[in-house]
Design a protein around this motif. Structure first.
Motif, PDB file in Angstrom:
ATOM      1  N   CYS A  92     -14.539 -19.358 -56.888  1.00  0.00           N
ATOM      2  CA  CYS A  92     -14.994 -17.991 -57.124  1.00  0.00           C
ATOM      3  C   CYS A  92     -15.133 -17.306 -55.769  1.00  0.00           C
ATOM      4  O   CYS A  92     -15.916 -17.737 -54.918  1.00  0.00           O
ATOM      5  CB  CYS A  92     -16.320 -17.989 -57.872  1.00  0.00           C
ATOM      6  SG  CYS A  92     -16.231 -18.815 -59.492  1.00  0.00           S
ATOM      7  N   THR A  93     -14.358 -16.260 -55.554  1.00  0.00           N
ATOM      8  CA  THR A  93     -14.272 -15.619 -54.249  1.00  0.00           C
ATOM      9  C   THR A  93     -14.454 -14.105 -54.394  1.00  0.00           C
ATOM     10  O   THR A  93     -14.637 -13.582 -55.504  1.00  0.00           O
ATOM     11  CB  THR A  93     -12.907 -15.899 -53.599  1.00  0.00           C
ATOM     12  OG1 THR A  93     -11.891 -15.229 -54.366  1.00  0.00           O
ATOM     13  CG2 THR A  93     -12.608 -17.386 -53.558  1.00  0.00           C
TER      14      THR A  93
ATOM     15  N   ASN B  39     -20.729 -13.798 -51.435  1.00  0.00           N
ATOM     16  CA  ASN B  39     -21.954 -13.177 -51.912  1.00  0.00           C
ATOM     17  C   ASN B  39     -21.883 -12.840 -53.402  1.00  0.00           C
ATOM     18  O   ASN B  39     -20.971 -12.139 -53.851  1.00  0.00           O
ATOM     19  CB  ASN B  39     -22.240 -11.887 -51.135  1.00  0.00           C
ATOM     20  CG  ASN B  39     -22.445 -12.142 -49.655  1.00  0.00           C
ATOM     21  OD1 ASN B  39     -22.511 -13.284 -49.215  1.00  0.00           O
ATOM     22  ND2 ASN B  39     -22.554 -11.080 -48.886  1.00  0.00           N
ATOM     23  N   SER B  40     -22.858 -13.402 -54.149  1.00  0.00           N
ATOM     24  CA  SER B  40     -23.091 -13.022 -55.558  1.00  0.00           C
ATOM     25  C   SER B  40     -21.919 -13.285 -56.495  1.00  0.00           C
ATOM     26  O   SER B  40     -21.930 -12.787 -57.634  1.00  0.00           O
ATOM     27  CB  SER B  40     -23.465 -11.531 -55.648  1.00  0.00           C
ATOM     28  OG  SER B  40     -24.575 -11.251 -54.819  1.00  0.00           O
ATOM     29  N   VAL B  41     -20.941 -14.071 -56.102  1.00  0.00           N
ATOM     30  CA  VAL B  41     -19.734 -14.224 -56.930  1.00  0.00           C
ATOM     31  C   VAL B  41     -19.959 -15.067 -58.183  1.00  0.00           C
ATOM     32  O   VAL B  41     -19.121 -15.044 -59.088  1.00  0.00           O
ATOM     33  CB  VAL B  41     -18.554 -14.818 -56.116  1.00  0.00           C
ATOM     34  CG1 VAL B  41     -18.063 -13.819 -55.086  1.00  0.00           C
ATOM     35  CG2 VAL B  41     -18.935 -16.148 -55.481  1.00  0.00           C
TER      36      VAL B  41
ATOM     37  N   SER C 138     -22.381 -21.432 -51.596  1.00  0.00           N
ATOM     38  CA  SER C 138     -22.368 -21.281 -50.136  1.00  0.00           C
ATOM     39  C   SER C 138     -22.257 -19.832 -49.684  1.00  0.00           C
ATOM     40  O   SER C 138     -21.887 -19.562 -48.547  1.00  0.00           O
ATOM     41  CB  SER C 138     -21.226 -22.109 -49.532  1.00  0.00           C
ATOM     42  OG  SER C 138     -19.992 -21.754 -50.103  1.00  0.00           O
ATOM     43  N   GLY C 139     -22.585 -18.907 -50.575  1.00  0.00           N
ATOM     44  CA  GLY C 139     -22.628 -17.499 -50.222  1.00  0.00           C
ATOM     45  C   GLY C 139     -23.996 -16.919 -50.513  1.00  0.00           C
ATOM     46  O   GLY C 139     -24.773 -17.475 -51.311  1.00  0.00           O
TER      47      GLY C 139
ATOM     48  N   GLU D  71     -26.804 -21.378 -48.438  1.00  0.00           N
ATOM     49  CA  GLU D  71     -26.926 -20.027 -47.896  1.00  0.00           C
ATOM     50  C   GLU D  71     -28.163 -19.354 -48.486  1.00  0.00           C
ATOM     51  O   GLU D  71     -28.721 -19.816 -49.492  1.00  0.00           O
ATOM     52  CB  GLU D  71     -25.651 -19.236 -48.228  1.00  0.00           C
ATOM     53  CG  GLU D  71     -25.563 -17.844 -47.635  1.00  0.00           C
ATOM     54  CD  GLU D  71     -25.766 -17.811 -46.131  1.00  0.00           C
ATOM     55  OE1 GLU D  71     -26.937 -17.644 -45.701  1.00  0.00           O
ATOM     56  OE2 GLU D  71     -24.767 -17.949 -45.387  1.00  0.00           O
ATOM     57  N   ARG D  72     -28.623 -18.282 -47.851  1.00  0.00           N
ATOM     58  CA  ARG D  72     -29.816 -17.577 -48.315  1.00  0.00           C
ATOM     59  C   ARG D  72     -29.726 -17.217 -49.797  1.00  0.00           C
ATOM     60  O   ARG D  72     -28.726 -16.678 -50.240  1.00  0.00           O
ATOM     61  CB  ARG D  72     -30.029 -16.293 -47.515  1.00  0.00           C
ATOM     62  CG  ARG D  72     -30.444 -16.516 -46.074  1.00  0.00           C
ATOM     63  CD  ARG D  72     -30.773 -15.190 -45.439  1.00  0.00           C
ATOM     64  NE  ARG D  72     -31.234 -15.350 -44.067  1.00  0.00           N
ATOM     65  CZ  ARG D  72     -31.917 -14.413 -43.404  1.00  0.00           C
ATOM     66  NH1 ARG D  72     -32.189 -13.266 -43.993  1.00  0.00           N
ATOM     67  NH2 ARG D  72     -32.314 -14.630 -42.162  1.00  0.00           N
ATOM     68  N   PHE D  73     -30.784 -17.567 -50.525  1.00  0.00           N
ATOM     69  CA  PHE D  73     -30.928 -17.210 -51.943  1.00  0.00           C
ATOM     70  C   PHE D  73     -29.769 -17.717 -52.802  1.00  0.00           C
ATOM     71  O   PHE D  73     -29.528 -17.207 -53.895  1.00  0.00           O
ATOM     72  CB  PHE D  73     -31.052 -15.688 -52.121  1.00  0.00           C
ATOM     73  CG  PHE D  73     -31.923 -15.020 -51.091  1.00  0.00           C
ATOM     74  CD1 PHE D  73     -33.270 -15.286 -51.023  1.00  0.00           C
ATOM     75  CD2 PHE D  73     -31.382 -14.135 -50.168  1.00  0.00           C
ATOM     76  CE1 PHE D  73     -34.080 -14.681 -50.064  1.00  0.00           C
ATOM     77  CE2 PHE D  73     -32.174 -13.521 -49.209  1.00  0.00           C
ATOM     78  CZ  PHE D  73     -33.535 -13.795 -49.154  1.00  0.00           C
TER      79      PHE D  73
END
Length: 253
Positions: free
Chosen positions: A6-7, A32-34, A55-56, A79-81
């Motif tokens: 998922c990218t 991020n958020s993917v 990892s995002g 990664e954060r959150f």
């Protein structure tokens, strides 16, 4: 073998990933958020792997993982959150492994694995720096209520491992790594808990081993002067009977 990436160009947000027919399943959420709000169903093959890599930033926010007695489940949040508010339903899984190593990576995650064979939880804050902390105030009030929360990878993580068959393990490494974590392993066969490398790795952590089976091992390790590892933790041990037979012997004497 099924691997899903998922990218930023293949966003999986709020998708249902159904891996029942796969020999193994790996879901990689690298941006991020993917994978926010994703529901992941692990394979229904015996002794199958079900891996989720977050990892995002916010990669797996509020995602849900469903597994059972077929699966060895692994969640890695780096990664954060990354896995914030995540849920793992793995009541009788062969193995559940969760590793959280960034700011609030596993914030308020819930793991339901009460009759799994093995449960291994790792909360590692040792590589975090002050640049990672999520607060800007130096006031004592703010730091007390929010400072520790905002520098922990596993703030308010809750693990239900009450009757794990082989072993249940919690490893807290670094300052406030397991702040307010709850680890319920009341009837587990064997429980291992580690507070490592910091004065307050297990600050306000609750560990319930009140009716543990074969053994309970608590390791509080300090890597520097002033470190205590398990300070401010709340450990519920089994009640110990203090030999009524000895009292009878005294009366006979």
């Amino acid at each position: 073998v099924c691997r899903i990436e998922c990218t930023s160009t293949q966003d999986c947000t709020r998708s249902i990933i159904y891996g029942a027919n796969a020999a193994s399943l790996t879901v990689v959420c690298a941006h991020n958020s993917v994978c926010s709000g994703v529901e992941i169903y692990c394979p229904e093959r015996s002794d199958s792997e079900c891996n989720v890599i977050c990892s995002g930033y916010d990669a797996c926010f509020s995602s849900i993982i469903y597994g059972d007695h077929h699966n060895r489940i692994s969640v890695i949040a780096t990664e954060r959150f990354a896995f914030e508010y995540g849920l793992i339903y793995a009541y009788d899984a062969l193995e559940v492994n969760v590793s959280c190593s960034a700011l609030e990576a596993c914030y308020e995650v819930n793991v339901y694995a009460s009759q799994a064979a093995q449960v291994n939880m790792e909360c590692d804050a040792s590589a975090m720096t002050t640049n990672d902390y999520n607060y800007n105030s130096s006031s004592p009030w703010y730091l007390y209520y929010y400072g520790y929360e905002n520098r922990s990878p596993c703030y308010a993580l809750t693990v239900y491992a009450s009757s794990v068959e082989q072993h249940a393990q919690l490893r807290c490494r670094g300052e406030y790594a397991c702040f307010l974590t709850h680890f319920y392993a009341q009837n587990a066969q064997r429980v291992l808990v580690y507070g490592e490398d910091a004065a307050y790795a297990m600050e306000q952590t609750v560990v319930d081993v009140s009716n543990v089976g074969a053994s309970f091992e608590l390791n509080c390790m300090a890597s520097q002067s002033g470190s205590h590892g398990c300070a401010e933790a709340h450990i519920y041990y089994p009640l110990l009977s203090i030999g009524d037979d000895h009292d009878d012997d005294d009366d006979d004497a």
